[in-house]
Each structure stands twice: as C-alpha cells, then as structure tokens.
Design a protein around this motif. Structure first.
Motif, PDB file in Angstrom:
ATOM      1  N   SER A  28      -2.221  91.453  97.043  1.00 57.59           N
ATOM      2  CA  SER A  28      -2.005  92.462  95.953  1.00 57.59           C
ATOM      3  C   SER A  28      -1.609  91.819  94.603  1.00 57.59           C
ATOM      4  CB  SER A  28      -1.309  93.550  96.280  1.00 57.59           C
ATOM      5  OG  SER A  28       0.229  93.341  96.678  1.00 57.59           O
ATOM      6  N   THR A  47      -4.224  98.786  95.652  1.00 48.36           N
ATOM      7  CA  THR A  47      -5.030  98.155  96.435  1.00 48.36           C
ATOM      8  C   THR A  47      -6.308  99.081  97.061  1.00 48.36           C
ATOM      9  OG1 THR A  47      -3.940  98.675  98.361  1.00 48.36           O
ATOM     10  CG2 THR A  47      -3.494  96.371  97.217  1.00 48.36           C
ATOM     11  N   ALA A  48      -7.438  98.487  97.674  1.00 47.50           N
ATOM     12  CA  ALA A  48      -8.425  99.738  97.655  1.00 47.50           C
ATOM     13  C   ALA A  48      -7.970 100.540  98.978  1.00 47.50           C
ATOM     14  CB  ALA A  48      -9.494  98.839  98.462  1.00 47.50           C
ATOM     15  N   ASP A  49      -7.131 100.245  99.863  1.00 47.68           N
ATOM     16  CA  ASP A  49      -6.567 101.090 100.601  1.00 47.68           C
ATOM     17  C   ASP A  49      -5.718 102.079 100.597  1.00 47.68           C
ATOM     18  OD1 ASP A  49      -4.605  99.202 100.764  1.00 47.68           O
ATOM     19  OD2 ASP A  49      -4.252  98.854 102.777  1.00 47.68           O
ATOM     20  N   GLN A  53      -4.679 105.887  93.444  1.00 49.03           N
ATOM     21  CA  GLN A  53      -5.257 104.693  92.687  1.00 49.03           C
ATOM     22  C   GLN A  53      -4.330 104.767  91.186  1.00 49.03           C
ATOM     23  OE1 GLN A  53      -7.727 102.250  93.862  1.00 49.03           O
ATOM     24  NE2 GLN A  53      -6.759 103.185  95.294  1.00 49.03           N
ATOM     25  N   TYR A 147      -9.469  90.509  90.412  1.00 49.40           N
ATOM     26  CA  TYR A 147      -9.086  91.937  90.838  1.00 49.40           C
ATOM     27  C   TYR A 147      -9.924  92.897  89.742  1.00 49.40           C
ATOM     28  CZ  TYR A 147      -6.011  96.147  91.119  1.00 49.40           C
ATOM     29  OH  TYR A 147      -6.037  97.562  91.146  1.00 49.40           O
ATOM     30  N   PRO A 151      -9.712  99.347  92.420  1.00 51.84           N
ATOM     31  CA  PRO A 151     -10.310  98.560  93.338  1.00 51.84           C
ATOM     32  C   PRO A 151     -11.133  98.933  94.403  1.00 51.84           C
ATOM     33  CG  PRO A 151      -8.015  99.214  93.853  1.00 51.84           C
ATOM     34  CD  PRO A 151      -8.265  99.942  92.441  1.00 51.84           C
ATOM     35  N   SER A 152     -12.076  98.268  94.837  1.00 49.17           N
ATOM     36  CA  SER A 152     -13.295  98.575  95.661  1.00 49.17           C
ATOM     37  C   SER A 152     -12.784  97.927  97.018  1.00 49.17           C
ATOM     38  CB  SER A 152     -14.491  98.306  95.073  1.00 49.17           C
ATOM     39  OG  SER A 152     -14.691  96.943  95.085  1.00 49.17           O
ATOM     40  N   LYS A 153     -13.558  98.448  97.969  1.00 43.82           N
ATOM     41  CA  LYS A 153     -13.161  97.805  99.418  1.00 43.82           C
ATOM     42  C   LYS A 153     -13.419  96.281  99.262  1.00 43.82           C
ATOM     43  CE  LYS A 153     -12.028 101.394 101.488  1.00 43.82           C
ATOM     44  NZ  LYS A 153     -10.494 101.632 101.850  1.00 43.82           N
ATOM     45  N   SER A 155     -12.879  94.427  97.079  1.00 44.24           N
ATOM     46  CA  SER A 155     -11.996  93.455  96.415  1.00 44.24           C
ATOM     47  C   SER A 155     -11.116  92.528  97.133  1.00 44.24           C
ATOM     48  CB  SER A 155     -11.134  94.277  95.530  1.00 44.24           C
ATOM     49  OG  SER A 155     -11.618  94.766  94.516  1.00 44.24           O
TER      50      SER A 155
END
Length: 155
Positions: A28, A47-49, A53, A147, A151-153, A155
């Motif tokens: 990250s 992060t994406a998960d 956000q 980055y 963020p998208s899955k 990234s």
C-alpha cells in the motif's frame, strides 16, 4: 550489473515531508506529512479492498518497518474528474498549490499541502477538487502509474 530502481529502501524517518512511499509489507502507499505539533505522520492511501475509500491520517506506528521512498514520483489529476465544490478525499488545487485531506474520524479532517507535507488552509470556494488522480514515475519519457485514486482492483 546496474539496477534500474527509482526507489530508496528506508525507514519512516528517511522519508522527507511531502514524500510518497510504499509499505514494503503489503504494497500500500502513503504520503509523509506533519501533524499540528510538527510530529511526522502518514496519510495512508486506500487500497482496492477497503470499503471506505478515504485517505486516513495515521499518527505514529510506522517504526521498525522498511518502506520504499519514491523521490521522483509525480501526481497527476484526471482532468475530467473535476468536481463542483470540495468534499471528501481527492486532490484539491488552489492557485499553484495542491492539497490532500486526511481523515482522523468520519467528519474530522486535516488538509495538507502535497509538496511540503504541512497542514495548510485552503479556501474551498477558491479551489477545484479532482476526485480521480494517479501517482507514478516518468520512465523513458512515459508516465508509469504506481497508484490510482480511487484504487481499482487492477492497481
């Protein structure tokens, strides 16, 4: 043999204010800033998960772990993501200055100057916010994304 690595492995004390870095432990990213008392802190980027956000202000707790400082990183807003008004996380531009907000709690935030890493005031009515931006490095004259926010899955 030469190694083309545009980063410096260091601890948190080796990251300058306004410095962009990556956590070696989980990949990250963050930005080194200073809180009200001048103590070093980090804006940790989502992060994406992560469900939320938001960019969070993390005080302390970054000792004894290797970080990768990326001293040549550049931040680029996605111009089409220009928002009306300044709300939430995003890149805020006012005049020649650039800001990011870090949240301490749901509604409590501090605004930081991206270049200096210091707390700064910004008149929201004189600013433009970009809800999407990316940070990367120039490699052979091309922007290599490290980055993206949000963020998208991928990234």
């Amino acid at each position: 043999m030469q190694v083309d690595f545009k980063g410096v492995v260091t601890d948190f004390d080796g990251i300058p204010l306004g410095g962009f870095f990556q956590f070696a432990s989980d990949g990250s990213f963050g930005l080194c800033v200073a809180d009200d008392g001048g103590k070093r802190a980090a804006l940790t980027l989502p992060t994406a998960d992560q469900r939320e956000q938001r960019i969070w202000l993390q005080l302390g707790g970054l000792k004894h772990q290797p970080l990768i400082h990326l001293p040549h990183a550049v931040l680029r807003p996605k111009l089409s993501s220009r928002a009306h008004g300044v709300t939430g996380s995003g890149l805020i531009c006012a005049g020649a200055q650039h800001f990011i907000r870090g949240y301490e709690a749901q509604a409590q935030y501090k605004t930081f100057d991206v270049e200096s890493g210091l707390i700064a005031a910004v008149a929201d009515h004189q600013a433009v916010q970009f809800s999407e931006w990316s940070t990367g490095q120039l490699v052979d004259g091309k922007f290599e994304e490290l980055y993206s926010f949000p963020p998208s899955k991928a990234s």
